[in-house]
Design a protein around this motif. Sequence first.
Motif, PDB file in Angstrom:
ATOM      1  N   LEU A 136       8.247  -6.982  -3.299  1.00 41.14           N
ATOM      2  CA  LEU A 136       7.620  -6.076  -4.267  1.00 41.14           C
ATOM      3  C   LEU A 136       7.584  -4.623  -3.803  1.00 41.14           C
ATOM      4  CD1 LEU A 136       4.624  -8.091  -5.780  1.00 41.14           C
ATOM      5  CD2 LEU A 136       6.784  -7.483  -6.868  1.00 41.14           C
ATOM      6  N   PRO A 137       7.238  -4.334  -2.536  1.00 35.47           N
ATOM      7  CA  PRO A 137       7.230  -2.924  -2.127  1.00 35.47           C
ATOM      8  C   PRO A 137       8.578  -2.237  -2.312  1.00 35.47           C
ATOM      9  CG  PRO A 137       6.108  -4.275  -0.514  1.00 35.47           C
ATOM     10  CD  PRO A 137       6.766  -5.224  -1.465  1.00 35.47           C
ATOM     11  N   THR A 138       9.650  -2.900  -1.905  1.00 37.72           N
ATOM     12  CA  THR A 138      10.990  -2.317  -2.053  1.00 37.72           C
ATOM     13  C   THR A 138      11.346  -2.127  -3.521  1.00 37.72           C
ATOM     14  OG1 THR A 138      11.625  -3.568  -0.088  1.00 37.72           O
ATOM     15  CG2 THR A 138      13.390  -2.540  -1.342  1.00 37.72           C
ATOM     16  N   ASN A 187       4.901  -5.473  11.962  1.00 40.71           N
ATOM     17  CA  ASN A 187       6.363  -5.433  11.888  1.00 40.71           C
ATOM     18  C   ASN A 187       6.882  -5.905  10.535  1.00 40.71           C
ATOM     19  OD1 ASN A 187       6.798  -4.565  14.627  1.00 40.71           O
ATOM     20  ND2 ASN A 187       6.236  -6.625  15.281  1.00 40.71           N
ATOM     21  N   VAL A 188       6.266  -6.944   9.999  1.00 38.83           N
ATOM     22  CA  VAL A 188       6.744  -7.529   8.743  1.00 38.83           C
ATOM     23  C   VAL A 188       6.622  -6.537   7.589  1.00 38.83           C
ATOM     24  CG1 VAL A 188       6.257  -9.290   7.002  1.00 38.83           C
ATOM     25  CG2 VAL A 188       6.335  -9.915   9.420  1.00 38.83           C
ATOM     26  N   TYR A 189       5.517  -5.801   7.523  1.00 39.80           N
ATOM     27  CA  TYR A 189       5.327  -4.866   6.412  1.00 39.80           C
ATOM     28  C   TYR A 189       6.411  -3.785   6.392  1.00 39.80           C
ATOM     29  CZ  TYR A 189       0.745  -6.801   5.168  1.00 39.80           C
ATOM     30  OH  TYR A 189      -0.275  -7.619   4.734  1.00 39.80           O
ATOM     31  N   LYS A 190       6.906  -3.432   7.544  1.00 37.00           N
ATOM     32  CA  LYS A 190       8.025  -2.483   7.583  1.00 37.00           C
ATOM     33  C   LYS A 190       9.260  -3.097   6.935  1.00 37.00           C
ATOM     34  CE  LYS A 190      11.070   0.112  10.669  1.00 37.00           C
ATOM     35  NZ  LYS A 190      11.418   0.451  12.069  1.00 37.00           N
ATOM     36  N   GLU A 191       9.543  -4.363   7.271  1.00 39.95           N
ATOM     37  CA  GLU A 191      10.738  -5.024   6.740  1.00 39.95           C
ATOM     38  C   GLU A 191      10.615  -5.300   5.242  1.00 39.95           C
ATOM     39  OE1 GLU A 191      12.945  -4.729   8.640  1.00 39.95           O
ATOM     40  OE2 GLU A 191      12.486  -5.292  10.698  1.00 39.95           O
ATOM     41  N   LEU A 192       9.393  -5.416   4.737  1.00 34.79           N
ATOM     42  CA  LEU A 192       9.193  -5.667   3.307  1.00 34.79           C
ATOM     43  C   LEU A 192       9.210  -4.394   2.481  1.00 34.79           C
ATOM     44  CD1 LEU A 192       6.409  -8.441   3.303  1.00 34.79           C
ATOM     45  CD2 LEU A 192       8.894  -8.705   3.302  1.00 34.79           C
ATOM     46  N   GLY A 193       9.220  -3.231   3.128  1.00 35.48           N
ATOM     47  CA  GLY A 193       9.389  -1.983   2.403  1.00 35.48           C
ATOM     48  C   GLY A 193       8.127  -1.189   2.129  1.00 35.48           C
ATOM     49  N   PHE A 194       7.013  -1.499   2.784  1.00 41.06           N
ATOM     50  CA  PHE A 194       5.807  -0.699   2.595  1.00 41.06           C
ATOM     51  C   PHE A 194       5.985   0.683   3.220  1.00 41.06           C
ATOM     52  CE2 PHE A 194       3.719  -4.865   2.015  1.00 41.06           C
ATOM     53  CZ  PHE A 194       2.953  -4.583   0.887  1.00 41.06           C
TER      54      PHE A 194
END
Length: 697
Positions: free
Chosen positions: A330-332, A356-363
């Motif tokens: 959703l962020p991306t 780390n995960v939030y970076k990969e999800l696009g936040f």
Amino acid sequence: MLIEVKRYLLTKCRQKSPNLLYITIIPLVCLLALEIFSYGNFFNVYTWIRQYPKQFFLNYILMFGIINVFYIFPRSVYLMISSIQVGLFSILGSISREKFIAKGSPLIPSDFSLAKEAIEISARFKDVYIWLSLIALGIVVLIVLILKFTPHENYKWRQKTAVFLIAAAMVTFFYTKFGSIEETFSLELINLSQRMNYDENGMMLGFFLNAEYLKVQVPSEYQESTIQQIVDTTKKTYSTDPNFKPNIIFVMSEAFWDPTLLKNVSFNKDPIPFFHSLQKSQTSGTMLSPVYGGGTANTEFEALTGFSTQFLPSGSIPYAQYVNKPVEALPTILQRQGYATSAIHTYDNWFYNRNNVYKELGFDKFVSKEFFNNPEYKGQYIRDTELSQKVLDEVKETKQPDFIYAVSMQNHGPYSDVESPQNTVYCTDSNLSVASKAMLDNYSNSVADVDQSIKQLIDGLKQIDQPTVVIFYGDHLPMLGDDYSVYKEAGFIKGDNSYQDYLNLHSVPFVTWNNFSTTKQNLRLSANYMGTYALQLAQKSGSPMTDFLSNLMQSGSDVVTNPEYSTQEKLTPTEANQYQQLQYDLLFGKEYTYQIEANQKPPTNSGYIQGDGTVTIANAVVSNGVLEIYGENFVENDKVYIDGKLTNSTFDDSNKVSVSLPGSSSSNTRSLKIQIKLSDSMNKVISQSNVYQLPRD
């Protein structure tokens, strides 16, 4: 005669003792090298051995097998291979430590599938290159010494074969029967933090525990043509409006559930009156969670990505094992459409590897517990009203439309089985035991306070008056007693492993609120459909995955359940196979989807930060022995470093921090290098400012 026997025994000891030393000491040296380089010092390794002797023993046994399968070779060859292994394990430990320094997480098995990961880590090595060079040089020197000074050995094939077979059996047993070892020695993979996992289990066992979840089955007929067909035949099923951009706010409330669903229990008053009022006026329903009593990150993973954990190995936590590259979520999706994307959580940033995960999800950013200033606590966790206020502040401050994913912590268990004298909500009619009644009362009072935070959020959004949709749900049911005791006593479940029991223990109520639509629905969805539903409600474009899910929703296949009960829901085997194919392609496969839809491939999220904004020092002045630092985005937990040394500081507000200077510094006879850093409970720096140099007078 006695002298001859003595000489014979001494000769035998001289022949055997070196071999015995080799096969026992070399594995220990390798293990210590791995752990010392991983931890960074011997003291931490010594502490680990004392605290977790069982885990140390198993690590040693595994290392014994790995090293001594080569004992079958002549002594000089065995020693050379062992020297190389010591070096390789030292290097692995170094890489793991550098990855932890860079990203807050040690080396895990899935990292080896990513060339990008290796490049990122190597870019951070700096002076560690020197250590690696020294290790390599040491190996070469050791091999030369071995070749020159290793005494001649009478090759004893029986002895060597026996050691080889024992070592090979150990390695084979670890590989094929690791589940039995886990059960026998009560080992546990700590998914909350890979650092905590390695701190308890050691690097080798921690690595093995993670490796179990790498065995993700490749769907049958997985190939480009299959993915092409799925993508071509699943376009979105709802209308979009690119000019309409409402704020989209998800609130995932820790263990939020409706205790009035226990039909055999009555309360003196409604524990969650505001939540119930929203159910009457707004779209609401039931969300099927993939977990019960814990595993919050899996519900979050499903809601944000549209992926289903039902297609993954049982017990896996994708945040811990699989999300280590940009993943479309959703962020991306919303970032591409002009949204500011923020994650907010009232607990440690490293919990479930979210940092780390939030970076990969696009936040764009992640505001965790460390960035809250003087928050109010309820029990041992930050109160949910603080989370609501932070969400409201975020909506007010951004000029763009917002996508906010907020995760609470206040309502986290365990719930005491001793009645609190402060309880105002309590059971009035039930057949519960004293302990179960107390547990339910304590939970009900906790969730009643959470209900106030929902009201605070909605009332605040009404005042802001921007088009907004809120989706509020719990991550899972609360764990009320061992073996579901409260649920059983209340007649909520029968304990017969039926599908109805499964549904009761995995179904959480959810509610929405928006100020732009009068449509009211009653929905039943599993967590993986929540993001697609939000996009439909906000009339925003999605991704190949959310488009696929919108088709399933239109056909009524909007619940994915445990494979054991798959025939109980409407999702057909064909639909399930297509779903699994698409998910595998995006998460593990060759990403054929992005070759078909090139504009959908998520980019590297280089702008991601932790905190409300980039910490910046704009100016600093000295007045009456006090250094006043001015800038932006300062927080209460920040620390001030002057010339690289930590100093005592006072947080004034988000734009000012003060430091009392010692006499030698307050004279301003020299320049000062000033920097502000914020470290988490793992002592990792998660936010830091520019280095500001205070000029000479």
